[in-house]
Write a protein that holds these residues in place. Structure first.
Motif, PDB file in Angstrom:
ATOM      1  N   ASP A  63      -6.015  12.825   2.237  1.00 13.07           N
ATOM      2  CA  ASP A  63      -5.540  11.437   2.281  1.00 13.07           C
ATOM      3  C   ASP A  63      -4.349  11.369   3.235  1.00 13.07           C
ATOM      4  O   ASP A  63      -3.197  11.389   2.826  1.00 13.07           O
ATOM      5  N   GLU A  64      -4.657  11.300   4.530  1.00 12.62           N
ATOM      6  CA  GLU A  64      -3.639  11.317   5.577  1.00 12.62           C
ATOM      7  C   GLU A  64      -3.597   9.961   6.275  1.00 12.62           C
ATOM      8  O   GLU A  64      -4.643   9.421   6.632  1.00 12.62           O
ATOM      9  N   ARG A  65      -2.391   9.434   6.465  1.00 14.63           N
ATOM     10  CA  ARG A  65      -2.277   8.092   7.030  1.00 14.63           C
ATOM     11  C   ARG A  65      -1.139   8.016   8.058  1.00 14.63           C
ATOM     12  O   ARG A  65       0.003   8.361   7.746  1.00 14.63           O
ATOM     13  N   GLN A  66      -1.468   7.574   9.256  1.00 13.61           N
ATOM     14  CA  GLN A  66      -0.449   7.244  10.243  1.00 13.61           C
ATOM     15  C   GLN A  66      -0.130   5.771  10.050  1.00 13.61           C
ATOM     16  O   GLN A  66      -1.049   4.934  10.030  1.00 13.61           O
ATOM     17  N   THR A  67       1.140   5.441   9.875  1.00 12.75           N
ATOM     18  CA  THR A  67       1.521   4.092   9.487  1.00 12.75           C
ATOM     19  C   THR A  67       2.695   3.560  10.289  1.00 12.75           C
ATOM     20  O   THR A  67       3.390   4.305  10.981  1.00 12.75           O
ATOM     21  N   LEU A  68       2.923   2.269  10.137  1.00 10.80           N
ATOM     22  CA  LEU A  68       4.172   1.638  10.526  1.00 10.80           C
ATOM     23  C   LEU A  68       4.922   1.349   9.233  1.00 10.80           C
ATOM     24  O   LEU A  68       4.363   0.736   8.311  1.00 10.80           O
ATOM     25  N   LEU A  69       6.135   1.855   9.123  1.00 14.55           N
ATOM     26  CA  LEU A  69       7.000   1.642   7.957  1.00 14.55           C
ATOM     27  C   LEU A  69       6.416   2.222   6.665  1.00 14.55           C
ATOM     28  O   LEU A  69       6.876   1.907   5.575  1.00 14.55           O
ATOM     29  N   GLY A  70       5.420   3.069   6.774  1.00  9.81           N
ATOM     30  CA  GLY A  70       4.807   3.646   5.583  1.00  9.81           C
ATOM     31  C   GLY A  70       3.855   2.701   4.878  1.00  9.81           C
ATOM     32  O   GLY A  70       3.211   3.074   3.897  1.00  9.81           O
ATOM     33  N   ILE A  71       3.713   1.482   5.378  1.00  9.56           N
ATOM     34  CA  ILE A  71       2.919   0.441   4.715  1.00  9.56           C
ATOM     35  C   ILE A  71       1.692   0.047   5.532  1.00  9.56           C
ATOM     36  O   ILE A  71       0.568   0.032   5.027  1.00  9.56           O
ATOM     37  N   TYR A  72       1.917  -0.279   6.791  1.00  6.72           N
ATOM     38  CA  TYR A  72       0.839  -0.791   7.631  1.00  6.72           C
ATOM     39  C   TYR A  72       0.093   0.391   8.247  1.00  6.72           C
ATOM     40  O   TYR A  72       0.579   1.038   9.176  1.00  6.72           O
ATOM     41  N   GLU A  73      -1.102   0.664   7.736  1.00 11.14           N
ATOM     42  CA  GLU A  73      -1.851   1.847   8.147  1.00 11.14           C
ATOM     43  C   GLU A  73      -2.601   1.582   9.448  1.00 11.14           C
ATOM     44  O   GLU A  73      -3.318   0.594   9.569  1.00 11.14           O
ATOM     45  N   THR A  74      -2.433   2.482  10.422  1.00 10.98           N
ATOM     46  CA  THR A  74      -3.096   2.324  11.714  1.00 10.98           C
ATOM     47  C   THR A  74      -4.240   3.314  11.883  1.00 10.98           C
ATOM     48  O   THR A  74      -5.266   2.980  12.474  1.00 10.98           O
ATOM     49  N   ASN A  75      -4.075   4.534  11.389  1.00  8.26           N
ATOM     50  CA  ASN A  75      -5.125   5.545  11.437  1.00  8.26           C
ATOM     51  C   ASN A  75      -5.107   6.343  10.137  1.00  8.26           C
ATOM     52  O   ASN A  75      -4.036   6.779   9.702  1.00  8.26           O
ATOM     53  N   THR A  76      -6.282   6.538   9.537  1.00 12.07           N
ATOM     54  CA  THR A  76      -6.343   7.301   8.289  1.00 12.07           C
ATOM     55  C   THR A  76      -7.510   8.286   8.322  1.00 12.07           C
ATOM     56  O   THR A  76      -8.511   8.062   9.008  1.00 12.07           O
ATOM     57  N   THR A  77      -7.346   9.369   7.575  1.00  9.32           N
ATOM     58  CA  THR A  77      -8.421  10.333   7.355  1.00  9.32           C
ATOM     59  C   THR A  77      -8.468  10.606   5.865  1.00  9.32           C
ATOM     60  O   THR A  77      -7.450  10.963   5.266  1.00  9.32           O
ATOM     61  N   SER A  78      -9.636  10.419   5.246  1.00  8.25           N
ATOM     62  CA  SER A  78      -9.706  10.576   3.794  1.00  8.25           C
ATOM     63  C   SER A  78     -10.998  11.264   3.356  1.00  8.25           C
ATOM     64  O   SER A  78     -12.044  11.130   3.997  1.00  8.25           O
ATOM     65  N   PHE A  97      -3.699  -4.669  13.899  1.00  5.70           N
ATOM     66  CA  PHE A  97      -3.157  -5.898  13.315  1.00  5.70           C
ATOM     67  C   PHE A  97      -2.977  -6.974  14.378  1.00  5.70           C
ATOM     68  O   PHE A  97      -2.584  -6.682  15.504  1.00  5.70           O
ATOM     69  N   ARG A  98      -3.247  -8.218  13.986  1.00  3.46           N
ATOM     70  CA  ARG A  98      -2.927  -9.348  14.854  1.00  3.46           C
ATOM     71  C   ARG A  98      -1.462  -9.699  14.608  1.00  3.46           C
ATOM     72  O   ARG A  98      -1.072 -10.084  13.508  1.00  3.46           O
ATOM     73  N   GLY A  99      -0.651  -9.554  15.617  1.00  2.00           N
ATOM     74  CA  GLY A  99       0.787  -9.784  15.466  1.00  2.00           C
ATOM     75  C   GLY A  99       1.516  -8.504  15.106  1.00  2.00           C
ATOM     76  O   GLY A  99       0.900  -7.475  14.820  1.00  2.00           O
ATOM     77  N   LYS A 100       2.819  -8.573  15.132  1.00  3.26           N
ATOM     78  CA  LYS A 100       3.656  -7.414  14.830  1.00  3.26           C
ATOM     79  C   LYS A 100       3.989  -7.367  13.344  1.00  3.26           C
ATOM     80  O   LYS A 100       4.573  -8.302  12.796  1.00  3.26           O
ATOM     81  N   PRO A 101       3.631  -6.268  12.658  1.00  7.22           N
ATOM     82  CA  PRO A 101       3.947  -6.159  11.232  1.00  7.22           C
ATOM     83  C   PRO A 101       5.456  -6.236  10.996  1.00  7.22           C
ATOM     84  O   PRO A 101       6.235  -5.559  11.670  1.00  7.22           O
ATOM     85  N   PRO A 102       5.884  -7.060  10.046  1.00  9.91           N
ATOM     86  CA  PRO A 102       7.327  -7.245   9.816  1.00  9.91           C
ATOM     87  C   PRO A 102       7.921  -6.215   8.864  1.00  9.91           C
ATOM     88  O   PRO A 102       7.209  -5.598   8.061  1.00  9.91           O
ATOM     89  N   VAL A 103       9.219  -6.051   8.957  1.00  9.16           N
ATOM     90  CA  VAL A 103       9.957  -5.291   7.950  1.00  9.16           C
ATOM     91  C   VAL A 103       9.970  -6.140   6.675  1.00  9.16           C
ATOM     92  O   VAL A 103      10.296  -7.332   6.728  1.00  9.16           O
ATOM     93  N   PRO A 104       9.594  -5.582   5.534  1.00 13.87           N
ATOM     94  CA  PRO A 104       9.559  -6.373   4.295  1.00 13.87           C
ATOM     95  C   PRO A 104      10.916  -6.976   3.947  1.00 13.87           C
ATOM     96  O   PRO A 104      11.935  -6.284   3.988  1.00 13.87           O
ATOM     97  N   LYS A 105      10.894  -8.254   3.594  1.00 12.59           N
ATOM     98  CA  LYS A 105      12.081  -8.947   3.101  1.00 12.59           C
ATOM     99  C   LYS A 105      11.689  -9.668   1.821  1.00 12.59           C
ATOM    100  O   LYS A 105      10.728 -10.439   1.813  1.00 12.59           O
ATOM    101  N   ALA A 106      12.429  -9.385   0.767  1.00 12.99           N
ATOM    102  CA  ALA A 106      12.096  -9.933  -0.547  1.00 12.99           C
ATOM    103  C   ALA A 106      11.920 -11.447  -0.490  1.00 12.99           C
ATOM    104  O   ALA A 106      12.724 -12.152   0.129  1.00 12.99           O
ATOM    105  N   GLY A 107      10.853 -11.934  -1.115  1.00 11.79           N
ATOM    106  CA  GLY A 107      10.595 -13.363  -1.178  1.00 11.79           C
ATOM    107  C   GLY A 107       9.773 -13.912  -0.032  1.00 11.79           C
ATOM    108  O   GLY A 107       9.412 -15.089  -0.044  1.00 11.79           O
ATOM    109  N   GLU A 108       9.450 -13.079   0.957  1.00 10.33           N
ATOM    110  CA  GLU A 108       8.668 -13.548   2.087  1.00 10.33           C
ATOM    111  C   GLU A 108       7.246 -12.985   2.019  1.00 10.33           C
ATOM    112  O   GLU A 108       6.902 -12.208   1.115  1.00 10.33           O
TER     113      GLU A 108
END
Length: 201
Positions: A63-78, A97-108
């Protein structure tokens, strides 16, 4: 006087009694973690993002995942099995992803469209099995909370995501550590697998 007594008490503690906490710089060397299923994992900065191995121990389970911020997965091997399965092998996926994945902000929240491609190794006569599709995704950033792991307290934002495609949908959940700059998965399709330990390498 009180400071002297405190200092004396600290010197009597065994080495390791004081927790070594993860910092934002820890990802350079790596961060180790454990989840409720007992598997060990590791996250490290790599290729402009964060590489997370959710099954860093021995065994076939992959279960290997290349991500942005640990959340948005771009490449995985499972390969979600501890046993060899006849005619089955690793599944490799690529998400764009369509658009740039954001840094999580509570309430958004963030809505996006994902283009996905997948290839599964198949040792039978079929060879490879390929799949392509699109998902409508919504990432919801919940209220900030405190997460206590391995003797340390971290600011954390739960992230819930729903994905809907032509063949149905699925869900994910992560815990994003706001002061560390990365998140780790804690639930997959309704099955919880929370973090039980988090330490710098």
């Amino acid at each position: 006087m009180r400071h002297a007594i405190l200092a004396a008490c600290l010197t009597l503690l065994p080495l390791g009694a004081l927790a070594e906490c993860v910092t934002a710089d820890s990802l350079v060397k790596g961060v180790s973690f454990k989840r409720a299923d007992g598997r060990a994992g590791r996250a490290v900065a790599r290729d402009g993002g964060i590489y997370v191995d959710y099954a860093a121990g021995k065994g076939l389970w992959t279960d290997e995942r290349q991500t942005l911020l640990g959340i948005y997965e771009t490449n995985t091997t499972s390969f979600f099995s501890d046993e060899e399965l006849i005619g089955s092998g690793d599944t490799r996926q690529t998400w764009k992803f369509r658009g740039k994945p954001p840094v999580p902000k509570a309430g958004e929240s963030w809505k996006t469209r994902i283009s996905a491609d997948a290839v599964t190794d198949n040792s039978s006569e079929q060879g490879y099995q390929e799949w392509s599709g699109k998902f409508d995704a919504v990432y919801t950033f919940l209220p900030e909370m405190e997460a206590k792991l391995s003797g340390c307290t971290y600011r954390a934002i739960p992230v819930e995501a729903t994905f809907l495609g032509e063949d149905g949908g699925f869900t994910r959940r992560w815990l994003y550590f706001a002061n560390l700059g990365f998140g780790l998965e804690t639930k997959r399709d309704g099955t919880g697998n929370g973090l039980t330990a988090l330490k710098p390498d």
